[in-house]
Design a protein around this motif. Structure first.
Motif, short mmCIF file in Angstrom:
data_model
loop_
_atom_site.label_atom_id
_atom_site.label_comp_id
_atom_site.label_asym_id
_atom_site.label_seq_id
_atom_site.Cartn_x
_atom_site.Cartn_y
_atom_site.Cartn_z
N GLU A 165 0.76 -1.21 0.02
CA GLU A 165 -0.05 -0.04 0.06
C GLU A 165 0.79 1.15 0.07
N THR A 166 0.51 2.26 -0.94
CA THR A 166 1.20 3.38 -0.84
C THR A 166 1.15 4.27 0.18
N GLY A 167 -0.06 4.20 1.01
CA GLY A 167 -0.44 5.34 1.98
C GLY A 167 -0.87 6.41 1.04
N HIS A 168 -0.31 7.61 1.36
CA HIS A 168 -0.75 9.06 1.00
C HIS A 168 0.24 9.77 0.49
#
Lengths: 157, 91, 88, 115, 521, 112
Positions: free
Chosen positions: A152-155
């Motif tokens: 997940e790349t997050g933000h």
């Protein structure tokens, strides 16, 4: 794990269904005999463990539906919470259905009142939660084998 | 290595203190006067007609602990499912 | 007296099982020891007149706890034998 | 000491588990040690409630007018057992994730955050 | 029916309902989920404010869970309470207000901040459970119930710290916290069980009335103090804290600050109300004072050299907790000495208590501002940041206010509470005040560094696309800014209406016991 | 007074400080207004003076990175920081070990 012998698998299969009956019995009669919500729920949840031994992880993962256990858990929790909340005109958690021993013969709800109902609710919740924990952790094994998960790349842009 | 030795010694020391605290509670098998538990034993059957007093305590007298405990189980399930979630698949 | 002798025996077995659960280097043996330890604990609870707790400990300690430990050990194997690793 | 045997065993198991946390390097062994510690605490709670000659705190099984063991510690222990299982499950999931990211179960190598 | 009497139960029931309802409601989409998160956090805040009002007006509120009436603590013919009792005095209500403000701000902030993650329904559940654990620890009067809520809070925070599970550091921080919190909570349970075994009571007020000095009690006190000091991050036990605070998502770090204050509350409750006059000499107060001094000094010196923004703020948490431990520890030292209490002890407690309020507000604000910087730029290393003041004016302004407050610059609220602490601990020994002053100077130094490297300086070419963060996040920070400014501009009002009743309730052991046991000690 | 806090040894009034700040700000603004009038934007006057060298384009090249801030302080306190960073090993069992050592020591001292 290598496939176990046929005998062990058959015994596990049989035991799994027996465990459900036994667990429901313990759960329903918790206010008279030893048992109650947690114990019954925990016993029923061993069903999944037996199934894993009997059928192997892949078949269990494909056949068993998580939604069912999710439903068990949610319904159990909400019923428990609502039963506790219904006592609120007096106090939170007030046992508003209980009758003293002298008056408690017969009836659909036993004289213990919310104790029996809450016990069933907690039993449902514990069944769902423990089964889901086992199933989720078991699925975790597969997560580490195949590297097809995108991190997940997050933000961060 | 010195660090590990210090830790093990401290752990043994703490274990000894735990034995001390545990022994200091009351002699095994003789809790003495127990007004709170005697109240449960005497009144659970008559008040709410519960044969099993432990269940009566779990779901009525100390019911709030039980909802906390259900919340702990729910929290653990949520946390486990969060940690081992499927996430996004590679396109 | 009889009761207390049985109790001492169970306690001794329990302490030994706990010791071995901490002692074994092999993880699977260690977990099996832990299961035995939990069963002895359940027996001890029964002797201490707590059948409710005994049922819970037997189901949770010996059944579910062992299962999740074994699942973890399966998951944490070194990923070298990809073709031989039949899923559990 | 013989009379207080359960309490003594509780302390012994606590000590053993605590020592094992420092002696072991494998994360799963540390989880087992924590499990032993929490079991010992459960035994302590139940042993607190025992009365010599007491019977099960269930009227259905015990009959009338008998001396029963204390029920509150048993209720507390039920809660404590389920809490112990919940935390063990979470700890083991974290161990699985740590193994995935770091590729090892040695606790001395999991130290990216320091200083 | 009288809703005022049910406020303690509602305070716990609202987040509990939010946690249980979130998996059901979150499939309905983002708007429903965010409305649930923000709405129920706001309701919790309102309930805690109402509770504060009713406690200030009507004295300590006692709520018997499951009893025949809310105030019936002792059933007929009993000298001890048998059910679980929520006991809300002014101190608990004060802490609950601090915690719910932080929770509300964090919820507003998280709505936008968490947008790109998956599994947000579970995030909302865990967030509410963390709030529940914190509030439960703050208002419960039962020691085993306290343990249950402690476990809820620690498990929920472990799940939230590792929420971004693809970052190895987050998993590592979470794992370390799990190890220490498991071992320590077992030690806590041993102490609670031993107290139960000796006095056959689980209610803190009942045990407080019965307790006598002895070996087992001393050991139990040490176990309780050790565990709770670990959870609030006192010096030699603090090492999990910067990791955890730095790796959690920012909205959660903001709430974790309040959760550590709940542990501090537990520590004070154990020392002042459970043991009180039976504390057994000056040893435990001196332990707490020296832990406070060590936390202050070593925490801030570690913070000065950090170059990761959230980790730096995390080390400042250690150092700020030291101030509260110092102030409250000095108050504990003179608990049995009426003259010292009147001269400086009560001022020290007031200072520590006011610092709890200030600390929760500005530290939460700092974490949110750091999170906003991270959201906007994707960087958390100070070496790579720079020149953000032009791009993010609102964030910069609020960061400056928070940084000035934490460093104790004169007009801000941090100065007032620190002034109270300096002047009162000076009466015990001048060295205590000197360490506190040096800490304050170093705090200012490290925040000058953060401000200068992150917000000032020439613009960097990589940050030309940076925008101000969305309105929800700004609003979350704004709530805390308003709280800081209120405490800044009206310190006297805040102290006399919030802090002083709380301090009085804390030192009044007989009042705490009497509220449950009906006056008869 | 809403803004006055009595500490038992003295008092603190936020409004008088606000007044002080307002006066000081007015003074500073007045002083600033007395500045040079021949200053013009867009000429060489508002260029950065870089010891006669060419001023770098990228802003990062002329700022002090955060790791180098308080360099002298760190240099002077190097032995202290060596001890402190060695203490924060980051190993999980060390954290538990600190807890156990502290609790055991406290127990030893409290029983003495």
């Amino acid at each position: 794990m290598n496939p176990l012998s046929v005998v062990v698998r058959t015994v596990c299969d049989l035991f799994a269904w027996f465990m459900i009956v036994f667990g429901v019995n313990v759960l329903l009669h918790g206010y008279v005999t030893p048992g109650g919500g947690f114990q019954g729920g925990a016993i029923i949840a061993t069903f999944i463990a037996f199934l894993l031994v009997a059928y192997g992880g892949r078949r269990v993962a494909s056949r068993v539906n998580d939604r069912l256990f999710d439903l068990f858990e949610e319904v159990g929790l909400l019923v428990f919470f609502i039963l506790a909340f219904l006592g609120l005109p007096v106090t939170f958690f007030f046992n508003f259905l209980a009758k003293p021993l002298a008056e408690s013969a017969g009836g659909f709800i036993p004289g213990v009142g919310t104790v029996a109902l809450m016990s069933v609710a907690v039993g449902l919740e514990v069944t769902g939660a423990l089964s889901l924990i086992i199933l989720t952790m078991h699925r975790g094994i597969r997560m580490f084998r195949g590297e097809d998960l995108e991190p997940e790349t997050g933000h961060d842009r | 290595m010195v660090k590990k030795t210090v830790f093990v010694v401290a752990a043994i020391l703490l274990g000894a203190f735990v034995i001390g605290a545990v022994d200091g509670a009351h002699p095994f098998g003789d809790p003495g006067a127990a007004p709170m538990d005697d109240y449960f034993l005497a009144n659970a059957l008559n008040d709410i007609s519960a044969e099993n007093i432990v269940t009566a305590i779990v779901f009525d007298y100390r019911g709030f602990d039980t909802i906390g405990e259900a919340a702990v189980l729910f929290t653990a399930l949520t946390a486990v499912a969060t940690l081992l979630r499927e996430g996004r698949r590679k396109p | 007296m009889m009761n207390s002798a049985v109790q001492l025996l169970v306690l001794a077995v329990m302490a030994v099982a706990g010791f071995f659960a901490l002692w074994f280097k092999d993880l699977i043996s260690s977990v099996i020891s832990l299961a035995v330890f939990s069963l002895m604990m359940a027996l001890e609870f029964y002797l201490l007149q707590a059948p409710d707790v005994a049922i819970a400990e037997a189901a949770i300690g010996a059944g579910l706890s062992t299962t999740i430990f074994i699942i973890t050990i399966r998951a944490c194997r070194r990923p070298k034998s990809r073709e031989g690793g039949k899923e559990w | 000491m013989i009379a207080n045997a359960p309490f003594f065993v509780v302390g012994l198991l606590f000590l053993g588990g605590l020592t094992a946390i420092f002696m072991e390097k494998n994360l799963v062994k540390i989880a087992i040690a924590i499990s032993v510690i929490s079991s010992s605490v459960n035994l302590f709670l139940v042993a607190l409630g025992y009365r010599v000659g007491g019977t099960v705190p269930i009227h259905f099984l015990a009959g009338e007018g008998t001396r029963m063991v204390l029920p509150t510690p048993q209720a507390m222990t039920l809660t404590a057992i389920v809490i112990a299982l919940a935390t063990t499950a979470l700890l083991l999931s974290l161990i699985m994730l740590v193994h995935r990211h770091y590729g090892t179960l040695d606790i001395d190598e999991i130290r990216r955050l320091r200083g | 029916m009288n809703w005022n009497a049910h406020l303690p139960a509602l305070l716990l029931a609202v987040p509990l309902f939010g946690a249980f309802a979130s998996p059901v409601l979150s499939p309905f989409g983002r708007t429903t989920r965010n409305a649930l998160l923000a709405g129920l956090s706001f309701v919790t805040l309102l309930v805690s404010l109402l509770l504060m009002k009713s406690v200030l007006a009507g004295g300590t509120a006692v709520y018997v869970m499951g009893g025949e009436s809310t105030g019936l603590a002792l059933p007929l013919g009993m000298k001890l309470p048998i059910r679980i009792i929520m006991e809300v005095d002014a101190f608990s209500a004060f802490m609950a207000v601090c915690g719910t403000v932080a929770s509300f701000a964090g919820a507003l902030f998280s709505m936008n901040y968490m947008d790109k993650f998956t599994a947000l329904g579970r995030f909302v559940s865990l967030y509410f459970l963390l709030t529940l654990g914190m509030l439960g620890m703050m208002i419960t009067g039962d020691i085993f119930n306290f343990f249950v809520f402690l476990e809820i809070a620690s498990i929920a925070s472990i799940g939230l710290i590792a929420f971004w599970r693809d970052r190895p550091e987050a998993v590592e921080a979470s794992f370390k916290y799990m190890l220490i919190s498991q071992v320590s909570s077992m030690v806590f349970l041993i102490a609670a069980g031993a107290l139960y075994g000796k006095y056959n009571a689980l209610n803190m007020a009942a045990i407080g009335g019965l307790i006598k000095p002895g070996t087992m009690e001393k050991l139990a006190l040490v176990f309780l103090v050790g565990t709770l000091a670990m959870k609030c991050g006192a010096f030699p036990l603090h090492m999990w804290l910067p990791d955890a605070y730095a790796e959690a998502p920012s909205g959660v770090s903001c709430l974790l600050v309040a959760v550590s204050q709940a542990s501090l509350y537990g520590l004070m409750r154990v020392c002042f109300s459970l043991y009180g006059v039976n504390l057994g000499g000056a040893f435990i107060p001196w332990v707490i004072i020296s832990m406070g001094l060590a936390s202050m000094f070593f925490g801030v010196t570690m913070a000065v050299v950090q170059h990761e923004i959230k980790r730096l703020i995390g080390y400042h948490s250690v150092s700020q907790v030291g101030y509260m431990l110092l102030g409250l520890g000095v108050g504990m030292l003179v608990l049995t000495d009426a003259r010292g209490m009147a001269e400086y002890g009560f001022t020290a407690i007031k200072g520590g208590m006011f610092h709890i309020f200030n600390y929760t507000m500005y530290k939460a604000l700092l974490f949110l501002a750091a999170g906003a910087v991270y959201y906007a730029t994707g960087k958390r290393d100070l070496n790579e940041l720079g020149g953000l003041a032009r791009r993010m004016p609102f964030t910069t302004g609020m960061f400056v206010i928070a940084a000035a407050a934490i460093s104790g610059l004169p007009p801000f609220n941090g100065f007032v509470s620190k002034l109270l602490i300096y002047e009162s601990v000076f009466a015990v020994h001048p060295a205590l005040a000197v360490v506190a002053l040096v800490t304050s100077v170093l705090t200012l130094a490290s925040f000058v560094k953060v401000f200068q490297t992150a917000f000032l300086g020439p613009e960097k070419s990589s940050f030309t696309a940076v925008r101000e963060v969305p309105a929800g996040m700004l609003f979350g920070m704004g709530v805390l800014t308003v709280a800081v400014l209120v405490a800044t501009l009206f310190p006297s009002w805040t102290i006399s209406n919030l802090v002083e009743p709380a301090a009085k309730a804390l030192v009044d052991q007989a009042g705490y016991i009497g509220a449950v046991m009906g006056g008869g000690l | 007074m809403l803004g006055t806090v009595y500490t038992g040894f003295g008092y603190w009034d936020v409004w008088s400080w606000a007044a002080f700040f307002a006066i000081a700000a007015a003074l500073v603004l007045w002083l600033r207004a007395q500045g040079r009038e021949d200053y013009k934007e867009g000429t060489d006057q508002d260029e950065i003076y870089w010891s006669g060298n060419v001023v770098p384009e990228e802003g990062a090249d002329i700022t002090v990175p955060a790791s180098s801030a308080y360099w002298g302080f760190r240099k002077a306190m190097a032995p202290f920081y060596k001890v402190l960073t060695e203490m924060h090993t980051g190993i999980g069992t060390d954290i538990v070990g600190c807890y156990v050592v502290v609790v055991a020591l406290m127990a030893v001292f409290v029983l003495m």
